[in-house]
Design a protein around this motif. Sequence first.
Motif, PDB file in Angstrom:
ATOM      1  N   LEU A 101       0.871  -1.172   0.000  1.00  0.00           N
ATOM      2  CA  LEU A 101       0.000   0.000   0.000  1.00  0.00           C
ATOM      3  C   LEU A 101       0.910   1.223   0.000  1.00  0.00           C
ATOM      4  CD1 LEU A 101      -2.667  -1.259   2.549  1.00  0.00           C
ATOM      5  CD2 LEU A 101      -2.754  -1.334   0.052  1.00  0.00           C
ATOM      6  N   TYR A 102       0.545   2.282   0.658  1.00  0.00           N
ATOM      7  CA  TYR A 102       1.382   3.481   0.669  1.00  0.00           C
ATOM      8  C   TYR A 102       2.542   3.305   1.628  1.00  0.00           C
ATOM      9  CZ  TYR A 102       2.889   8.279   1.320  1.00  0.00           C
ATOM     10  OH  TYR A 102       3.641   9.420   1.408  1.00  0.00           O
ATOM     11  N   GLY A 103       3.757   3.474   1.140  1.00  0.00           N
ATOM     12  CA  GLY A 103       4.939   3.413   1.971  1.00  0.00           C
ATOM     13  C   GLY A 103       5.334   4.817   2.396  1.00  0.00           C
ATOM     14  N   SER A 104       5.218   5.104   3.673  1.00  0.00           N
ATOM     15  CA  SER A 104       5.499   6.447   4.171  1.00  0.00           C
ATOM     16  C   SER A 104       6.895   6.507   4.765  1.00  0.00           C
ATOM     17  CB  SER A 104       4.454   6.824   5.216  1.00  0.00           C
ATOM     18  OG  SER A 104       4.639   6.066   6.397  1.00  0.00           O
ATOM     19  N   ASN A 105       7.106   7.463   5.693  1.00  0.00           N
ATOM     20  CA  ASN A 105       8.396   7.575   6.362  1.00  0.00           C
ATOM     21  C   ASN A 105       8.426   6.810   7.681  1.00  0.00           C
ATOM     22  OD1 ASN A 105       6.688   9.202   7.763  1.00  0.00           O
ATOM     23  ND2 ASN A 105       8.063  10.964   7.861  1.00  0.00           N
ATOM     24  N   THR A 106       7.435   5.979   7.919  1.00  0.00           N
ATOM     25  CA  THR A 106       7.408   5.181   9.141  1.00  0.00           C
ATOM     26  C   THR A 106       7.615   3.708   8.811  1.00  0.00           C
ATOM     27  OG1 THR A 106       5.006   4.968   9.023  1.00  0.00           O
ATOM     28  CG2 THR A 106       5.862   6.800  10.294  1.00  0.00           C
ATOM     29  N   PRO A 107       8.438   3.023   9.590  1.00  0.00           N
ATOM     30  CA  PRO A 107       8.716   1.609   9.299  1.00  0.00           C
ATOM     31  C   PRO A 107       7.460   0.736   9.280  1.00  0.00           C
ATOM     32  CG  PRO A 107      10.294   2.461  10.896  1.00  0.00           C
ATOM     33  CD  PRO A 107       9.244   3.522  10.724  1.00  0.00           C
ATOM     34  N   GLY A 108       6.476   1.094  10.084  1.00  0.00           N
ATOM     35  CA  GLY A 108       5.271   0.272  10.182  1.00  0.00           C
ATOM     36  C   GLY A 108       4.458   0.197   8.914  1.00  0.00           C
ATOM     37  N   SER A 109       4.710   1.088   7.972  1.00  0.00           N
ATOM     38  CA  SER A 109       3.938   1.070   6.729  1.00  0.00           C
ATOM     39  C   SER A 109       4.525   0.102   5.697  1.00  0.00           C
ATOM     40  CB  SER A 109       3.836   2.480   6.134  1.00  0.00           C
ATOM     41  OG  SER A 109       5.115   2.972   5.770  1.00  0.00           O
ATOM     42  N   TYR A 110       5.627  -0.537   6.044  1.00  0.00           N
ATOM     43  CA  TYR A 110       6.292  -1.466   5.132  1.00  0.00           C
ATOM     44  C   TYR A 110       6.134  -2.893   5.636  1.00  0.00           C
ATOM     45  CZ  TYR A 110       8.285   2.716   3.140  1.00  0.00           C
ATOM     46  OH  TYR A 110       8.437   3.947   2.545  1.00  0.00           O
ATOM     47  N   ASN A 111       5.800  -3.784   4.714  1.00  0.00           N
ATOM     48  CA  ASN A 111       5.550  -5.174   5.087  1.00  0.00           C
ATOM     49  C   ASN A 111       6.771  -6.070   4.918  1.00  0.00           C
ATOM     50  OD1 ASN A 111       2.959  -3.873   4.064  1.00  0.00           O
ATOM     51  ND2 ASN A 111       2.155  -5.686   5.065  1.00  0.00           N
ATOM     52  N   TYR A 112       7.657  -5.698   4.022  1.00  0.00           N
ATOM     53  CA  TYR A 112       8.774  -6.573   3.676  1.00  0.00           C
ATOM     54  C   TYR A 112      10.091  -5.816   3.808  1.00  0.00           C
ATOM     55  CZ  TYR A 112       4.802  -8.964   1.669  1.00  0.00           C
ATOM     56  OH  TYR A 112       3.575  -9.558   1.500  1.00  0.00           O
ATOM     57  N   TRP A 113      11.090  -6.536   4.350  1.00  0.00           N
ATOM     58  CA  TRP A 113      12.376  -5.923   4.657  1.00  0.00           C
ATOM     59  C   TRP A 113      13.514  -6.813   4.195  1.00  0.00           C
ATOM     60  CZ3 TRP A 113      12.970  -1.184   7.120  1.00  0.00           C
ATOM     61  CH2 TRP A 113      11.796  -0.594   7.591  1.00  0.00           C
ATOM     62  N   GLY A 114      14.597  -6.178   3.766  1.00  0.00           N
ATOM     63  CA  GLY A 114      15.820  -6.901   3.510  1.00  0.00           C
ATOM     64  C   GLY A 114      16.619  -7.050   4.789  1.00  0.00           C
ATOM     65  N   GLN A 115      17.753  -7.753   4.687  1.00  0.00           N
ATOM     66  CA  GLN A 115      18.599  -8.004   5.859  1.00  0.00           C
ATOM     67  C   GLN A 115      19.481  -6.818   6.215  1.00  0.00           C
ATOM     68  OE1 GLN A 115      18.529 -10.812   7.911  1.00  0.00           O
ATOM     69  NE2 GLN A 115      16.639 -11.087   6.754  1.00  0.00           N
ATOM     70  N   GLY A 116      19.702  -5.956   5.263  1.00  0.00           N
ATOM     71  CA  GLY A 116      20.505  -4.776   5.537  1.00  0.00           C
ATOM     72  C   GLY A 116      21.932  -4.914   5.046  1.00  0.00           C
ATOM     73  N   THR A 117      22.557  -3.761   4.826  1.00  0.00           N
ATOM     74  CA  THR A 117      23.960  -3.711   4.429  1.00  0.00           C
ATOM     75  C   THR A 117      24.653  -2.619   5.232  1.00  0.00           C
ATOM     76  OG1 THR A 117      25.458  -3.531   2.517  1.00  0.00           O
ATOM     77  CG2 THR A 117      23.509  -2.135   2.480  1.00  0.00           C
ATOM     78  N   GLN A 118      25.855  -2.923   5.708  1.00  0.00           N
ATOM     79  CA  GLN A 118      26.569  -1.995   6.591  1.00  0.00           C
ATOM     80  C   GLN A 118      27.258  -0.901   5.784  1.00  0.00           C
ATOM     81  OE1 GLN A 118      26.965  -1.996  10.157  1.00  0.00           O
ATOM     82  NE2 GLN A 118      27.870   0.003   9.726  1.00  0.00           N
ATOM     83  N   VAL A 119      27.056   0.316   6.213  1.00  0.00           N
ATOM     84  CA  VAL A 119      27.770   1.470   5.657  1.00  0.00           C
ATOM     85  C   VAL A 119      28.556   2.107   6.792  1.00  0.00           C
ATOM     86  CG1 VAL A 119      27.535   3.772   4.667  1.00  0.00           C
ATOM     87  CG2 VAL A 119      26.105   1.900   3.826  1.00  0.00           C
TER      88      VAL A 119
END
Length: 123
Positions: A101-119
Motif C-alpha cells: 500500500l502506501y509506503g510512508s516515512n514510518t517503518p510500520g507502513s512497510y511489510n517486507y524488509w531486507g537483511q541490511g547492508t553496513q555502511v
Amino acid sequence: QVQLVESGGGLVQAGGSLRLSCVASGRTFSSYDMGWFRQAPGKEREFVARISRSGINTNYADSVKGRFTISRDNAKNTGYLQMNSLKPEDTAVYSCAAAPLYGSNTPGSYNYWGQGTQVTVSS
C-alpha cells in the motif's frame, strides 16, 4: 510476497560516495512503494528516503536531502540509494523495505524488509 536483498555497503572516507542496491524477487516489484531506512548502534531505526511504485514521487529525511538520491528500475526489479558527500554520522546498517500500500516515512507502513547492508564512514 517479495524478497529483498541489499548490496553495495562498505567502508568509505568522509566526503565519499556509495550506491546501495536492493534487488527484489517474488511478486512484481512495481506493485510496491519502496523505502530505505537505517539503524546505527544504540539508536532507533531512522527513515532515509522513499519512492513511489511508479518512481515519480520521492521523499527524503532532512538529514540526507541534497546528498542522497533514491531511484528504481522496475524492469530490473531493483531499487537504488545513491549516497554522496557521506558523513561519519551516516554510519549505520541500511535496509530497504517494500510496501504494497502506501509506503510512508514510518517503518510500520512497510511489510517486507531486507537483511541490511553496513555502511561505515570514517572521518
